[in-house]
Motif scaffolding. Sequence first.
Motif, PDB file in Angstrom:
ATOM      1  N   THR A 165       0.840  -1.201   0.000  1.00  0.00           N
ATOM      2  CA  THR A 165       0.000   0.000   0.000  1.00  0.00           C
ATOM      3  C   THR A 165       0.876   1.252   0.000  1.00  0.00           C
ATOM      4  O   THR A 165       1.973   1.258   0.568  1.00  0.00           O
ATOM      5  CB  THR A 165      -0.911   0.041   1.242  1.00  0.00           C
ATOM      6  OG1 THR A 165      -0.083  -0.037   2.418  1.00  0.00           O
ATOM      7  CG2 THR A 165      -1.886  -1.105   1.242  1.00  0.00           C
ATOM      8  N   PRO A 166       0.381   2.346  -0.660  1.00  0.00           N
ATOM      9  CA  PRO A 166       1.143   3.594  -0.702  1.00  0.00           C
ATOM     10  C   PRO A 166       1.392   4.149   0.692  1.00  0.00           C
ATOM     11  O   PRO A 166       0.576   3.965   1.594  1.00  0.00           O
ATOM     12  CB  PRO A 166       0.244   4.539  -1.516  1.00  0.00           C
ATOM     13  CG  PRO A 166      -0.697   3.651  -2.251  1.00  0.00           C
ATOM     14  CD  PRO A 166      -0.890   2.443  -1.389  1.00  0.00           C
ATOM     15  N   ILE A 190       4.925   9.334  -6.804  1.00  0.00           N
ATOM     16  CA  ILE A 190       4.563  10.650  -7.338  1.00  0.00           C
ATOM     17  C   ILE A 190       4.304  10.515  -8.834  1.00  0.00           C
ATOM     18  O   ILE A 190       5.115   9.923  -9.559  1.00  0.00           O
ATOM     19  CB  ILE A 190       5.693  11.677  -7.103  1.00  0.00           C
ATOM     20  CG1 ILE A 190       5.913  11.894  -5.599  1.00  0.00           C
ATOM     21  CG2 ILE A 190       5.383  13.007  -7.789  1.00  0.00           C
ATOM     22  CD1 ILE A 190       7.115  12.787  -5.277  1.00  0.00           C
ATOM     23  N   GLY A 191       3.183  11.047  -9.282  1.00  0.00           N
ATOM     24  CA  GLY A 191       2.855  11.049 -10.703  1.00  0.00           C
ATOM     25  C   GLY A 191       3.192  12.392 -11.334  1.00  0.00           C
ATOM     26  O   GLY A 191       3.915  13.208 -10.767  1.00  0.00           O
ATOM     27  N   LEU A 229      -5.742  13.280  -7.530  1.00  0.00           N
ATOM     28  CA  LEU A 229      -5.894  11.867  -7.205  1.00  0.00           C
ATOM     29  C   LEU A 229      -4.766  11.330  -6.333  1.00  0.00           C
ATOM     30  O   LEU A 229      -4.969  10.408  -5.567  1.00  0.00           O
ATOM     31  CB  LEU A 229      -5.972  11.051  -8.500  1.00  0.00           C
ATOM     32  CG  LEU A 229      -7.209  11.294  -9.375  1.00  0.00           C
ATOM     33  CD1 LEU A 229      -7.048  10.615 -10.725  1.00  0.00           C
ATOM     34  CD2 LEU A 229      -8.464  10.777  -8.675  1.00  0.00           C
ATOM     35  N   LEU A 230      -3.575  11.904  -6.468  1.00  0.00           N
ATOM     36  CA  LEU A 230      -2.422  11.397  -5.722  1.00  0.00           C
ATOM     37  C   LEU A 230      -1.365  12.490  -5.612  1.00  0.00           C
ATOM     38  O   LEU A 230      -1.568  13.603  -6.092  1.00  0.00           O
ATOM     39  CB  LEU A 230      -1.850  10.151  -6.403  1.00  0.00           C
ATOM     40  CG  LEU A 230      -1.873  10.049  -7.949  1.00  0.00           C
ATOM     41  CD1 LEU A 230      -0.852  10.930  -8.587  1.00  0.00           C
ATOM     42  CD2 LEU A 230      -1.650   8.599  -8.350  1.00  0.00           C
ATOM     43  N   PHE A 247       2.423  18.746  -5.640  1.00  0.00           N
ATOM     44  CA  PHE A 247       1.264  18.694  -4.751  1.00  0.00           C
ATOM     45  C   PHE A 247       1.397  17.470  -3.850  1.00  0.00           C
ATOM     46  O   PHE A 247       1.566  16.347  -4.328  1.00  0.00           O
ATOM     47  CB  PHE A 247      -0.042  18.609  -5.555  1.00  0.00           C
ATOM     48  CG  PHE A 247      -1.246  18.340  -4.695  1.00  0.00           C
ATOM     49  CD1 PHE A 247      -1.850  19.352  -3.973  1.00  0.00           C
ATOM     50  CD2 PHE A 247      -1.775  17.047  -4.575  1.00  0.00           C
ATOM     51  CE1 PHE A 247      -2.943  19.110  -3.156  1.00  0.00           C
ATOM     52  CE2 PHE A 247      -2.864  16.789  -3.768  1.00  0.00           C
ATOM     53  CZ  PHE A 247      -3.454  17.827  -3.058  1.00  0.00           C
ATOM     54  N   GLU A 248       1.331  17.703  -2.548  1.00  0.00           N
ATOM     55  CA  GLU A 248       1.439  16.607  -1.573  1.00  0.00           C
ATOM     56  C   GLU A 248       0.073  15.963  -1.366  1.00  0.00           C
ATOM     57  O   GLU A 248      -0.782  16.505  -0.699  1.00  0.00           O
ATOM     58  CB  GLU A 248       1.980  17.149  -0.250  1.00  0.00           C
ATOM     59  CG  GLU A 248       2.239  16.068   0.786  1.00  0.00           C
ATOM     60  CD  GLU A 248       2.747  16.651   2.090  1.00  0.00           C
ATOM     61  OE1 GLU A 248       3.943  16.546   2.381  1.00  0.00           O
ATOM     62  OE2 GLU A 248       1.928  17.251   2.818  1.00  0.00           O
ATOM     63  N   GLY A 249      -0.106  14.803  -1.979  1.00  0.00           N
ATOM     64  CA  GLY A 249      -1.360  14.074  -1.843  1.00  0.00           C
ATOM     65  C   GLY A 249      -1.248  12.944  -0.853  1.00  0.00           C
ATOM     66  O   GLY A 249      -0.454  13.004   0.095  1.00  0.00           O
TER      67      GLY A 249
END
Length: 331
Positions: free
Chosen positions: A261-262, A269-270, A283-284, A323-325
């Motif tokens: 799991t993340p 990071i995308g 989304l992430l 962006f910190e998701g």
Amino acid sequence: MNEKKKSITMKDVAAEAGVSVGTVSRVINNEKGIKEVTLKKVQQAIEKLSYVPDEYARGLKTNRSNIIALLIPTIWHPFFSEFAYHVEKELLKNQYKLLICNADKDSKNEIEYIKLLEKNKVDGIIGITYSDIDKYVSSNLPFVSIDRHFSENVYYVTSENFHGGQLACRELVKRDCQNLAYISGVNKHLNETTERGRGFKAEAKQKNTNLYCLEMPEPLNQAEEQIRTFFEKHPQIDGIFTVNDFMALRVIKVLGEMGKTPVEDYQIIGFDGLRPAFDQPYLLSTIVQQIAQMAQAAVELLLKLIREEKIDQNVISLPVHFFEGNTTKKL
């Protein structure tokens, strides 16, 4: 018996506004040099009379269709859909309409739309293409490319992709990742998205971190199997950067099937900044592109080409930010 409704003409608008028919025509065709007070009078008259310009007649007179074509590889990808939304929004402000070409990853479809431009069926094209259409794209045609160079000196809009890759590496290292991975698809036609990987690799080398790469030739065949094999071979990987958010979601799915799991087992990071809806969060964790600004820049550039105005630079490169998701640790 109801009388047939009278068709409103340009003469009626001119009479209502107290100006000449020529002035009304100049307003409708977005010509420059019209006084603000005159412009307002004509616009108010058009609204009051519900006047609808004869687009076909205008096209014959100006040799323009007031239609812009947007070439996209597929409408199913959220980035392309959001980009199309913003392009249409900008075009409507300039009294242009949008024709979307969903190429479905077929260069034949893209070539047909370029031929429409050559036949004056559309006034210009904004193209996101990874197909072999280089010989059909001419610097003599109003064409603005997104994220791709062509052999001719074509204008294009892009993001700071190399810097985005550097940012992703820095953010993973800041969060104590020691074994990094870069995962992407690789198109045989060079485009700016390859700069994301170059930036990430350069930063990883500078920081002296372990780096593993999975770069799969496109079109992607059995991508999930390749991703699974890659992580089985390198189970120590704890920080991942992918070429786009879609690839990140694919990786998360495969790793989920492997029981990982993340954040708990790895960080990822995308790139793009995709959202499920306009008013929803990303989304992430991702490197965010300014999609609305990219669309605005592309439209402005294309309209200048159509109007044969002076253009100061061939390339517009827009900044990106992290962006910190929910797929990286909170700092």
